[in-house]
Design a protein around this motif. Structure first.
Motif, PDB file in Angstrom:
ATOM      1  N   LEU A   1      -5.456  -4.066   1.725  1.00 12.99           N
ATOM      2  CA  LEU A   1      -5.512  -2.639   2.246  1.00 12.99           C
ATOM      3  C   LEU A   1      -7.422  -3.750   3.066  1.00 12.99           C
ATOM      4  CD1 LEU A   1      -7.112   0.579   2.485  1.00 12.99           C
ATOM      5  CD2 LEU A   1      -8.163  -0.641   0.165  1.00 12.99           C
TER       6      LEU A   1
ATOM      7  N   ALA B   1      -2.980   4.211   0.157  1.00 15.19           N
ATOM      8  CA  ALA B   1      -3.853   4.133   0.090  1.00 15.19           C
ATOM      9  C   ALA B   1      -5.307   4.683   0.831  1.00 15.19           C
ATOM     10  CB  ALA B   1      -4.457   2.624  -0.353  1.00 15.19           C
TER      11      ALA B   1
ATOM     12  N   ARG C   1      -2.026   2.073  -4.884  1.00 12.40           N
ATOM     13  CA  ARG C   1      -3.335   2.946  -4.410  1.00 12.40           C
ATOM     14  C   ARG C   1      -3.910   3.315  -5.663  1.00 12.40           C
ATOM     15  NH1 ARG C   1       2.351   4.837  -6.703  1.00 12.40           N
ATOM     16  NH2 ARG C   1       3.437   6.169  -5.531  1.00 12.40           N
ATOM     17  N   VAL C   2      -5.288   4.226  -5.213  1.00 10.78           N
ATOM     18  CA  VAL C   2      -6.098   4.366  -5.884  1.00 10.78           C
ATOM     19  C   VAL C   2      -6.283   4.682  -6.818  1.00 10.78           C
ATOM     20  CG1 VAL C   2      -8.760   5.153  -4.536  1.00 10.78           C
ATOM     21  CG2 VAL C   2      -7.783   3.737  -3.494  1.00 10.78           C
TER      22      VAL C   2
ATOM     23  N   MET D   1      -8.085   0.187  -7.539  1.00 10.72           N
ATOM     24  CA  MET D   1      -5.877   0.126  -7.296  1.00 10.72           C
ATOM     25  C   MET D   1      -5.575  -0.455  -7.950  1.00 10.72           C
ATOM     26  SD  MET D   1      -7.028  -0.804  -2.965  1.00 10.72           S
ATOM     27  CE  MET D   1      -5.157  -0.053  -3.003  1.00 10.72           C
TER      28      MET D   1
ATOM     29  N   LEU E   1       0.477  -0.690  -0.104  1.00 11.56           N
ATOM     30  CA  LEU E   1       0.143  -0.342   0.020  1.00 11.56           C
ATOM     31  C   LEU E   1       0.793   1.349  -0.683  1.00 11.56           C
ATOM     32  CD1 LEU E   1      -2.732  -1.022   2.765  1.00 11.56           C
ATOM     33  CD2 LEU E   1      -2.840  -0.503   0.340  1.00 11.56           C
TER      34      LEU E   1
END
Lengths: 289, 248
Positions: free
Chosen positions: A46, A23, A213-214, A209, A20
């Motif tokens: 996540l 995020a 990252r989003v 995602m 991650l």
């Protein structure tokens, strides 16, 4: 206010793999949120961070607006997580013990435990498997046991990692109905999946995602009809969108509002330009006359 | 489960099948705490018996229990394995003994003790099933041990099948075949098994944490009166103990 929120979470596994990279994610009551993305993009991590099972290196997890780590272990009663691999989740000698595990931890009477176990087993077609050891079941049966073992204690927040994996179409449909019932009862549900068709049918909002990252967030209808976004995330559009595209034969999904506005503006601009061009000779002609 | 893999993977799959066969779906045939107590008592007294009568009675009782519990295949596997291991220990001792002919009866008794202890314990275990053994420990007040054993019993077949899968995948890509290759591959798979084991432990930690683990996961049905079968088993175990005590 969000029921559960992950804010700017960074997480690395031993060995240095950064799963991650800042995020963020939020979940409201009575809402089903999809977390979509290709394999290895950080969906599972996540959810594990959101459930308080992995501690983020940076960022925070908030449950009802308060840091989750300050509310543990009491908050575990509010959170339910179904793991991607049912073998990782099931550790009791029989299916019945597995379903009863959380209820016994909550200190309920054996009569109540028995009643709740029978109800959830009936809902997920597990009644005939109650005395079987979990490891002797098929993949689909194990997945249903894993889902039932969490649903049985009515968590307020439900986190499902690839819930449709191992399930045949009949049980996918049953799961859809269950999730919609849970949503109606006010539960907050997050579903990490790469099954875009399932996501299109059940989710209200979607997080896309890519690489920890989003990459995009928005209403499911909007995100899941954006072929370009989905393609960047290595996903195919849902069946109906692909079918629509094939039927239209124009190679693009239905217009979004911004695109519609831009198209309209361009059309009007062209129209005005045409009118002014077409009037000029006429007026000059008139002038000349 | 049938496998087309080499000897090592077939052995591992067979071992995991024994564990699975010992985990029947039905409920234990008698009270788990009592059954476990009798199993441990019978195996313990037979292990120290000086005469053959107690050992023979234990062996015969094991056959009856295994047949009753419909787990004769698993029972015979365990009995043969204990025979093999006890022979592997005693035969070399006979070879180095000053007078092998005088040491032979003692060696025979040692083998008989080991085999009959395994036989009677496995007989009870077959009737109880793994679940019964775990419940028995819980019922005897050993909650944490019962929970650990429950996990162990779940993970041993998974671990063995994982290992068999790794071996089968490696053997499928090997050019040569044979026993030596199987065991070389088994040794080389150890690292991967350790890594998978670590991943499973971490997953288990999360699974336990996620569902409010507090250490009291087992409830055991308690009954005030013994059934006829339980009385018979109690009498049988006491008679073995008596035979062992008086060295018949």
């Amino acid at each position: 206010m969000s029921k559960l929120a992950v804010v700017g979470a960074r997480f690395s596994y031993p060995g240095g793999f950064e799963a991650l990279k800042g995020a963020s994610f939020s979940l409201r009551e009575g809402e089903i949120v999809g977390v979509l993305g290709p394999s290895g993009c950080g969906k599972t991590t996540l959810l594990l961070v959101a459930a308080g099972l992995l501690e983020p290196l940076e960022g925070e997890v908030l449950l009802d607006g308060e840091p989750l780590r300050d509310q543990l272990p009491e908050a575990r009663k509010k959170l339910g997580i179904v793991f991607q691999e049912p073998d990782d989740q099931l550790f009791n000698p029989t299916v019945k013990d597995e379903l009863a595990f959380a209820l016994r931890q909550l200190g309920l009477s054996e009569a109540t435990v028995d009643e709740k176990v029978k109800a959830v087993a009936a809902a997920l077609g597990l009644t005939h498997l109650l005395n079987k050891p979990a490891f002797a079941l098929s993949g689909g049966e194990k997945k249903r046991v894993a889902i039932a073992s969490v649903l049985v204690y009515d968590p307020e927040v439900l986190l499902l990692d690839e819930p449709t994996a191992y399930l045949d179409s009949r049980w996918k449909k049953a799961l859809e109905s269950l999730l919609i019932e849970l949503k109606a009862s006010g539960a907050a549900v997050a579903v990490a999946t790469h099954d875009v068709d399932f996501a299109a049918r059940v989710t209200d909002r979607v997080y896309l995602m890519v690489d920890g990252r989003v990459a995009a967030e928005g209403p499911a209808r909007e995100i899941l009809s954006d072929e370009r976004l989905l393609s960047e995330a290595g996903l195919e559009p849902p069946g109906p969108v692909a079918a629509f595209k094939a039927l239209r034969g124009v190679g693009r999904p239905p217009l979004r509002f911004e695109e519609l506005r831009a198209t309209l503006a361009a059309t009007l601009a062209r129209r005005f330009a045409f009118r002014s061009r077409s009037r000029l000779p006429r007026s000059s002609h008139r002038f000349n006359r | 489960m049938k496998t087309t893999g080499g000897l090592a993977s077939r052995l591992l799959v067979s071992a995991s099948s024994v564990f699975e066969e010992l985990a029947p779906e039905r409920k234990p045939l008698f009270s788990p705490p009592l059954g476990l107590t009798l199993a441990v008592t019978a195996a313990a007294v037979v292990s120290f018996a000086k005469g053959v009568v107690a050992c023979t009675a234990a062996l015969a009782g094991g056959v009856v229990l295994a047949s009753w519990g419909k787990g004769f295949k698993a029972w015979i596997s365990v009995v043969l394995a204990s025979l093999l291991f006890s022979l592997a220990v005693t035969v070399p001792l006979l070879a180095v003994a000053a007078e092998p002919s005088s040491a032979a009866p003692a060696a025979f008794l040692a083998v008989l003790r080991a085999v009959s202890a395994a036989a009677v314990f496995t007989g009870f275990a077959v009737c109880l099933g793994w679940r019964g053994v775990v419940e028995g420990l819980g019922g005897l007040g050993m909650q944490e041990l019962a929970f650990s054993l429950g996990l162990l019993l779940k993970y041993i077949p998974i671990f063995l099948r994982d290992l068999a899968g790794i071996l089968a995948a490696r053997e499928a890509r090997a050019v040569r075949k044979g026993l030596k290759l199987s065991w070389t591959l088994l040794a080389s798979a150890a690292g991967e098994v350790l890594v998978r084991g670590y991943a499973r432990v971490e997953a288990l930690r999360m699974a336990l944490e996620a569902r409010n683990f507090t250490g009291s996961a087992f409830t055991v049905e308690r009954r005030a009166r013994l059934s006829k079968v339980e009385v018979a088993l109690l009498a049988y175990t006491l008679s073995i103990a008596a035979a062992a005590w008086w060295s018949i």
